[in-house]
Scaffold this active site. Structure first.
Site, mmCIF file in Angstrom:
data_model
loop_
_atom_site.group_PDB
_atom_site.id
_atom_site.type_symbol
_atom_site.label_atom_id
_atom_site.label_comp_id
_atom_site.label_asym_id
_atom_site.label_seq_id
_atom_site.Cartn_x
_atom_site.Cartn_y
_atom_site.Cartn_z
ATOM 1 N N CYS B 86 -63.557 23.694 15.625
ATOM 2 C CA CYS B 86 -63.122 22.359 16.349
ATOM 3 C C CYS B 86 -61.835 22.763 16.912
ATOM 4 C CB CYS B 86 -63.194 21.315 15.266
ATOM 5 S SG CYS B 86 -62.923 19.881 15.960
ATOM 6 N N HIS B 203 -68.280 21.528 12.431
ATOM 7 C CA HIS B 203 -67.624 21.898 11.337
ATOM 8 C C HIS B 203 -68.420 22.455 10.112
ATOM 9 C CE1 HIS B 203 -63.759 20.202 12.216
ATOM 10 N NE2 HIS B 203 -64.344 19.239 12.835
ATOM 11 N N GLU B 205 -67.437 24.240 7.667
ATOM 12 C CA GLU B 205 -66.952 24.099 6.200
ATOM 13 C C GLU B 205 -67.133 22.759 5.586
ATOM 14 O OE1 GLU B 205 -65.674 23.382 9.267
ATOM 15 O OE2 GLU B 205 -63.916 22.097 9.110
#
Lengths: 82, 233
Positions: B86, B203, B205
């Protein structure tokens, strides 16, 4: 002392989503003769330089390195002595 | 394998990345403050998401000149593994480690939603445990994720297999409808020519553990560890 008025816009070849939205909005308001809008940034930079040429060179340098992203943006500036 | 998560003023996914490395891989991980001028001792650098420097000027433009970035650029040039997620992707673009630039989303809206991605290149250190063409679900959260590069660059990316992820439908069709932000060629992630630097808007994560409701992202972290283990051997 010089003052640089720097204008940064997306390059003509790059679609400008903000400009398109503003164009559509203006059309909806009845301003049908508006053909295109480009949205950009305007920066006023005070440069303490020995002369016009040195100031110009520095502004070009700063625009290329940080103020504009040459991949998608064009810049122009006006330099006035203040 | 030691991971480093760079923290810029305004980063806000640093703790998520840190946690993903711990939870998924149980490997050593440390934060690296942006004023540090060394990444000595790290095997993989993560540039996390967020709003470094408030996105002032352009997303990633100011972070790119943080002291730590010189070390990260040098690390990348030596072949070190670097992933930007990002805002981290935006920083990598600004730093010139990846080609192209980000524009405002074509809808002009900030998008926070799940997206489906097609793994277009499963030969990188970041994707090797996925199947080529596999469809995965990873969330995005961005306002400036509309990837752009000129035609020649795009051709080069395609020829060198540098397009790593494309936005697609749940069935894996790469369509305009499945493109959340207007990115050229539905691009969600690209790597450099050497394959050791990856930038992606989604994302991983945020979806790396079952408890989060989706662990599709775990495979990215597992791939990195597996690639490093192969390298070290």
């Amino acid at each position: 002392m010089y003052q640089a008025k720097i204008y940064i816009t997306l390059r003509q070849s790059v679609l400008d989503p903000q400009g398109s939205a503003v164009t559509r909005s203006l059309h909806a308001m009845g301003y049908e003769n508006i053909k295109d809008v480009r949205v950009g940034r305007y920066l006023v930079v005070e440069v303490d330089a020995a002369g016009r040429e040195a100031a110009e060179e520095q502004v070009h340098d700063m625009c290329k390195k940080l103020l504009a992203n040459p991949v998608i943006e064009d810049y122009t500036f006006e330099l006035v002595e203040v | 394998m030691k991971f480093g998560v760079v923290v810029f003023p305004g980063s806000n996914c640093d703790a998520d990345c840190f946690n993903a490395v711990k939870a998924v891989l149980d490997q050593p991980v440390e934060y690296i403050w942006h004023k540090s001028n060394s990444v000595e001792g790290f095997d993989c650098i993560i540039l996390p998401g967020g709003f470094s420097y408030g996105d002032y000027l352009r997303a990633g433009a100011i972070a790119r000149f943080s002291p730590v970035m010189e070390a990260v650029i040098e690390f990348a040039h030596r072949g070190g593994l670097v992933i930007g997620i990002c805002n981290g992707f935006q920083v990598l673009l600004e730093a010139g480690l990846l080609p192209g630039a980000m524009r405002r989303n074509d809808s002009l809206q900030f998008i926070c939603d799940d997206t489906y991605l097609k793994v277009e290149n499963a030969d990188t250190a970041f994707t090797a445990l996925w199947q080529p063409g596999q469809v995965i679900k990873i969330p995005v959260a961005h306002g400036d994720g509309n990837y752009y590069c000129d035609e020649n660059t795009l051709k080069e990316l395609q020829q060198n297999n540098q397009v790593v992820f494309r936005y697609c439908s749940p069935a894996g069709e790469v369509t305009a409808q499945a493109n959340p932000n207007g990115s050229i060629d539905n691009i969600a992630g690209v790597c450099n020519k050497q394959g050791n630097v990856l930038g992606m808007m989604p994302h991983p994560e945020r979806c790396a553990e079952k408890i989060l409701g989706n662990d599709d992202g775990a495979m990215l972290f597992k791939s990195i560890l597996a690639a490093w283990q192969r390298r070290v051997k």
